[in-house]
Design a protein around this motif. Structure first.
Motif, short mmCIF file in Angstrom:
data_model
loop_
_atom_site.label_atom_id
_atom_site.label_comp_id
_atom_site.label_asym_id
_atom_site.label_seq_id
_atom_site.Cartn_x
_atom_site.Cartn_y
_atom_site.Cartn_z
N GLU A 213 0.96 -1.19 0.50
CA GLU A 213 -0.33 -0.17 0.22
C GLU A 213 0.69 1.54 0.11
O GLU A 213 0.49 2.17 -0.09
CB GLU A 213 -1.11 -0.24 1.10
CG GLU A 213 -2.47 -0.77 0.99
CD GLU A 213 -2.67 -0.90 2.04
OE1 GLU A 213 -2.81 -0.30 3.60
OE2 GLU A 213 -3.99 -1.52 2.35
N THR A 214 2.56 0.98 -0.09
CA THR A 214 3.10 2.32 0.34
C THR A 214 4.06 2.79 -0.89
O THR A 214 4.26 0.97 -1.83
CB THR A 214 3.60 2.33 1.27
OG1 THR A 214 4.57 1.29 1.66
CG2 THR A 214 2.62 2.73 2.32
N ILE A 215 4.34 3.19 -1.02
CA ILE A 215 5.35 4.45 -2.26
C ILE A 215 6.60 4.84 -1.36
O ILE A 215 5.96 6.14 -1.46
CB ILE A 215 5.10 4.70 -3.89
CG1 ILE A 215 4.61 3.63 -4.48
CG2 ILE A 215 6.54 4.65 -4.15
CD1 ILE A 215 3.60 3.31 -5.76
N ARG B 294 -2.39 7.80 -10.39
CA ARG B 294 -2.07 6.10 -10.32
C ARG B 294 -2.56 5.44 -12.23
O ARG B 294 -3.37 6.78 -12.82
CB ARG B 294 -3.23 5.72 -9.81
CG ARG B 294 -3.96 4.33 -10.06
CD ARG B 294 -4.42 3.34 -8.50
NE ARG B 294 -6.33 4.56 -8.99
CZ ARG B 294 -6.86 4.33 -9.15
NH1 ARG B 294 -6.71 3.34 -10.43
NH2 ARG B 294 -7.87 4.93 -9.47
N GLU B 295 -1.45 5.17 -12.44
CA GLU B 295 -1.73 4.39 -14.00
C GLU B 295 -3.66 4.27 -14.45
O GLU B 295 -4.26 3.60 -14.07
CB GLU B 295 -1.25 3.29 -14.14
CG GLU B 295 -1.47 2.69 -15.65
CD GLU B 295 -0.67 1.58 -15.81
OE1 GLU B 295 -0.70 0.44 -15.19
OE2 GLU B 295 0.74 1.47 -16.69
N GLY B 296 -3.47 5.01 -15.59
CA GLY B 296 -5.47 4.46 -15.42
C GLY B 296 -5.97 5.52 -14.83
O GLY B 296 -7.18 5.91 -14.96
N SER B 297 -5.16 6.28 -14.24
CA SER B 297 -6.53 7.99 -13.35
C SER B 297 -5.94 9.36 -14.15
O SER B 297 -5.04 9.60 -14.68
CB SER B 297 -6.26 7.76 -11.81
OG SER B 297 -6.68 8.67 -11.65
N TYR B 298 -6.90 10.38 -13.92
CA TYR B 298 -6.28 11.59 -14.50
C TYR B 298 -6.47 11.86 -12.72
O TYR B 298 -6.20 13.59 -12.58
CB TYR B 298 -7.61 12.04 -15.13
CG TYR B 298 -7.51 11.13 -16.95
CD1 TYR B 298 -6.76 11.33 -17.19
CD2 TYR B 298 -8.42 10.12 -16.64
CE1 TYR B 298 -6.72 11.16 -18.26
CE2 TYR B 298 -8.73 10.03 -17.94
CZ TYR B 298 -8.26 10.01 -18.58
OH TYR B 298 -8.14 10.10 -19.74
N PHE C 22 4.26 7.49 0.17
CA PHE C 22 3.09 7.75 0.20
C PHE C 22 2.22 6.53 0.03
O PHE C 22 3.05 5.01 -0.22
CB PHE C 22 2.97 7.66 -2.63
CG PHE C 22 3.80 9.40 -2.70
CD1 PHE C 22 3.14 10.00 -2.37
CD2 PHE C 22 4.73 9.03 -2.71
CE1 PHE C 22 3.89 11.36 -3.32
CE2 PHE C 22 5.37 10.38 -3.37
CZ PHE C 22 5.28 11.34 -3.47
N ASP C 23 1.24 6.39 1.00
CA ASP C 23 0.72 5.43 1.66
C ASP C 23 -0.60 5.57 1.46
O ASP C 23 -1.61 6.29 0.54
CB ASP C 23 0.41 5.71 3.30
CG ASP C 23 -0.11 6.84 3.43
OD1 ASP C 23 -0.63 7.63 2.80
OD2 ASP C 23 0.46 6.95 4.81
N ASN C 24 -1.74 4.23 1.45
CA ASN C 24 -3.63 4.43 1.07
C ASN C 24 -3.04 3.95 -0.25
O ASN C 24 -4.03 4.16 -1.14
CB ASN C 24 -3.69 5.61 1.70
CG ASN C 24 -3.77 5.27 3.16
OD1 ASN C 24 -3.99 4.53 3.88
ND2 ASN C 24 -4.19 6.69 3.91
N LEU C 25 -2.46 3.33 -0.86
CA LEU C 25 -2.32 2.71 -2.33
C LEU C 25 -2.41 1.98 -3.01
O LEU C 25 -3.20 0.97 -1.49
CB LEU C 25 -1.05 3.49 -3.56
CG LEU C 25 -0.26 4.62 -2.66
CD1 LEU C 25 1.37 4.23 -3.49
CD2 LEU C 25 -0.90 5.43 -3.23
#
Length: 811
Positions: A206-208, A227-231, A245-248
């Motif tokens: 869930e983190t980077i 996120r890939e595929g997101s705007y 970066f969390d909550n991924l």
């Protein structure tokens, strides 16, 4: 104004002169530099630049005789000029000339602005000039250790390969076919700071984590993640060199754009890196332990997003990796309680392990297996308990190929083991994983079989022969009898033995014991009890008990269940009787016959030798028939047929009212003292000349019913006659009344119990003979009742007058 930029001289002049040649060496927007070949005798050279197709005035320049290169200035930019060279002597006479055409460079452009968006480049905006076919951007570091010229076609254009956060002096030159213009007025510019070089990783699903080295001259960092595929973009400013970066989302690719800011508030160039998060933990859905040549466990799980590879681990350290959702691990250990978990992995790393799932491996075979036989034929396969076992399957294979198995949860298995066989036993433990892959085989050989068809035969009164069929596993047979102190009478490989010189009437317990070299002798064989022949009985006494029956008394020297047969052999027939007592009755012996009587004892074992015989003389024969006839109411005549061997006879008639007897040598006898209406038993005794008697019984004799007394005849007023009498003895008999007259005969039947009978007279004054007789059960009347005669006058005379011809009396 004339300006000479380049001046070349030469002192050597060739002896042979040629025509002068002219060429343009360099061109700028307002000058041209030309080069020519020297001319002998020339003291000066004149160059004239005449604009072509232009109202501009020509421009000229003059050079000394030893010059071969010179420049003409004050030209018009982007203009075609005819360049003329004239070689002159001291008198200014033209010795030789040459021409060429060339275009001046475009006008000098001016820089409008400069800026840096990338740390290795500066963009220059400048005013384009007419006639320029291109431009040259010149960059030079203030320290002088860098210099570059970049050809460009238009504005704005960028100078590249610069250093981050570095000051540069920039200028622009225009270019056409004639050459380049002079550099523009120089401008100073500084490149921006370089973008931070992110080093990303995914510590969890869930983190980077983004880490970078500090950027020189940077005071602030900006990171933008998408996120890939997101705007949707998330922006973060920080002065640190590390961001998490969390909550991924698990197994999802994210792109991070990083930028740095310098102290002047300028944002540097950006750099984008993409990082995928680690996949989530897969869920194990099934574990199957498989058998076969390569036993193992098949693990199945649910695929997770972003996983490139899966690895299944066992607690024993084994693993398998695959890109699918299942894999197979070979099992190397038996009887283990293990667990397995699965991890997913991608470029970011390995996921957290899944929830472990327990499994058990196939059980180990029991190490120690043995067979016990507490009783013959009842065997138990026994083994030590094995852990992680649900049940055991025991295979028992006999050496003839017969197989048997049993399922049990205990550590024993009962089976019926036949004697004389070798059994191969193996135990396979089972659990959820299946059976053990191998099993130890234990051999067990049973003792030789006991002969089941032992036949003990009495071949003589004192000899027993024992035979049996050969049995499996036996190599030798021992035959013993307990009554002979278990002396081995036979020790042979043949299945036969004889025991002789035995006692009569004795039960011998004979045992046939099979033996083998491997297991020894089978001492569990049951004995076979067989008796020798009974001892011979001795006749003690013989007594006649009936006409043809004789009781024989004898000794009983044998077992109680012994049967004795007495045989009487005569001239014409043979009689016998059997009994288990000490006496026996011979029946149906012929009367008047001499017999030889012998006694033989018989048991289940056989018959004894006959005892000593004795002679028996039977009594005389009873007459075949006896006839008793009643002569009068008180006398009978008895006759009979002759009886063989009888010399005299005693005849007796017996009843409860008395008896009559006569003894005679004849075959008839007249007997009195008979009572009417009485049942008599008839007995006859035949006597031989030696005094032997035979009691003969015959069918009883019943004397006739008694004749009535007090018979009277009366006339009645209605012209009828009444006969009256008194019954003697039983009252249950009918009576017949007969009247015989000279004019008519009359008959009347009186029912039992009546003592009179009425007869309707047809004529009066007749003399009647009256007979009143009882009627027997057979319907026959008694014939010897006395008649009476009566004279019956007609009415008006005296009635009841009786005239008896036998006795004269008036009743």
């Amino acid at each position: 104004m004339y300006k000479l930029w380049l001046l070349f001289t030469f002192t050597g002049i060739c002896a042979a002169q040629k025509d002068i040649s002219l060429s343009v060496f360099t061109v700028t927007s307002k000058s041209m530099t030309v080069q020519w070949s020297g001319h002998t005798g020339a003291s000066s050279y004149k160059i004239t630049a005449t604009p072509k197709n232009s109202p501009e005035q020509p421009v000229f320049a003059q050079f000394s005789g030893n010059t071969v290169m010179g420049s003409v200035n004050s030209l018009t930019p982007n203009t075609v000029y005819t360049m003329q060279l004239e070689a002159m002597d001291n008198a200014l006479n033209v010795l030789s000339s040459a021409e060429t055409e060339e275009t001046t460079a475009p006008d000098v452009p001016s820089i409008l602005q400069t800026y840096s968006k990338l740390s290795d480049s500066i963009t220059v905006e400048f005013a384009e000039v007419p006639g320029a076919t291109g431009y040259i951007l010149r960059a030079e570091s203030k320290t002088g250790n860098f210099f570059s010229e970049t050809n460009v076609t238009s504005s704005p254009s960028t100078v590249v390969q610069l250093q981050p956060y570095t000051d540069y002096i920039l200028s622009v030159m225009s270019v056409n076919s004639g050459g380049r213009s002079q550099p523009s007025y120089p401008t100073e510019a500084r490149t921006v700071v370089m973008a931070p070089k992110l080093n990303t990783s995914s510590p969890t699903n869930e983190t980077i984590l983004a880490v970078w080295a500090p950027v020189e001259h940077a005071v602030l960092y900006t990171l933008v993640i998408i996120r890939e595929g997101s705007y949707v973009r998330n922006k973060l400013n920080t002065t640190n060199t590390e961001v998490t970066f969390d909550n991924l989302q698990s197994g999802t690719s994210y792109c991070i754009k990083s930028m740095a800011w310098d102290a002047e508030g300028r944002i540097g160039d950006d750099k984008t890196v993409c990082q995928i998060t680690r996949p989530s933990s897969p869920d194990v859905i099934d574990i199957q332990v498989t058998q076969g040549r390569a036993p193992g466990i098949a693990i199945y799980w649910v695929s997770v997003q972003g996983a490139k590879n899966y690895t299944a681990w066992t607690t024993s350290g084994q693993n398998c990796s695959t890109g699918n959702t299942n894999c197979y691990i070979l099992l190397a250990e038996c009887g283990q309680n293990r667990s397995v978990y699965v991890t997913a992995s991608n470029e970011a790393g390995i996921s957290s392990p899944s929830q472990s799932v327990n499994y058990i491996t196939y059980p180990c075979p029991p190490e120690n297996i043995w067979v016990e036989e507490p009783t013959a034929g009842d065997c138990y396969v026994m083994w030590e308990e094995v852990p992680l076992v649900e049940f055991y399957v025991t295979f028992i294979k006999r050496d003839d190929g017969t197989e048997n198995l049993c399922n049990t949860t205990d550590t024993t298995c009962q089976f019926s083991c036949m004697c004389g066989y070798t059994y191969l036993t193996s135990v396979f433990p089972y659990n959820k994983a299946g059976p053990s892959l191998l099993a130890h085989v234990r051999n067990y050989t049973t003792i030789p079989c006991c002969p089941q068809d032992v036949l003990v035969q009495l071949v003589s009164t004192e000899t027993l022969e024992i035979t049996w069929s050969p049995v499996k596993g036996a190599e030798l047979y021992e035959t013993t009898a307990a009554e002979t102190r278990d002396i081995i009478h036979c020790n042979d490989t043949s299945p036969v033995c004889a025991l002789s010189d035995l006692r009569c009437n004795t039960a011998y317990s004979v045992t046939v014991t099979p033996c083998s070299e491997l297991r020894g002798c089978n001492s569990t064989c049951a004995p076979n009890v067989h008796e020798t022949a009974p001892c011979s009985p001795e006749i003690l006494n013989m007594t006649q008990t009936g006409n043809s029956t004789y009781r024989v008394l004898y000794t009983t020297p044998n077992f109680p269940n012994t049967s004795y047969t007495i045989t009487a052999t005569g001239r014409y027939n043979r009689g016998s009787c059997q009994s288990k007592d000490n006496s026996c009755e011979l029946t149906q012996l012929l009367c008047g016959t001499t017999y030889e009587v012998t006694a033989v004892a018989t048991s289940a074992a056989g018959g004894s030798l006959p005892g000593f015989s004795k002679t028996l003389e039977t009594g005389p024969c009873c007459p075949d028939s006896v006839n008793v006839s009643q002569v009068t109411q008180a006398m009978t005549n008895v006759t009979w047929s002759p009886g063989g061997g009888a010399r005299s006879y005693v005849t007796t008639l017996t009843s409860q009212r008395g008896h009559a007897k006569c003894h005679t040598l004849d075959t008839h006898c007249l007997m009195g003292c008979i009572t009417c209406g009485t049942n008599y038993s008839v007995y006859l005794e035949a006597i031989s000349s030696t005094g032997h008697t035979s009691q003969c019984n015959y069918r009883g004799f019943s004397s006739s019913a008694c004749c009535p007394t007090g018979v009277k005849l009366y006339r009645r007023t209605n012209y009828s006659l009444r006969v009256y009498w008194r019954s003697v003895g039983l009252q249950s008999q009918n009576h017949t009344v007969e009247l015989y007259g000279t004019g008519a005969n009359y008959t009347c039947i009186a029912a039992a119990g009546n003592t009179y009978c009425d007869i309707q007279e047809e004529t009066c004054g007749d003399v009647y003979t009256v007979v009143v007789a009882p009627v027997g059960q057979s319907g026959l009347k008694v014939t010897f009742c006395q008649p009476r005669t009566y004279s019956v006058p007609c009415p008006g005379s005296n009635a009841g007058m009786v005239i008896s011809r036998q006795r004269r009396s008036v009743k």
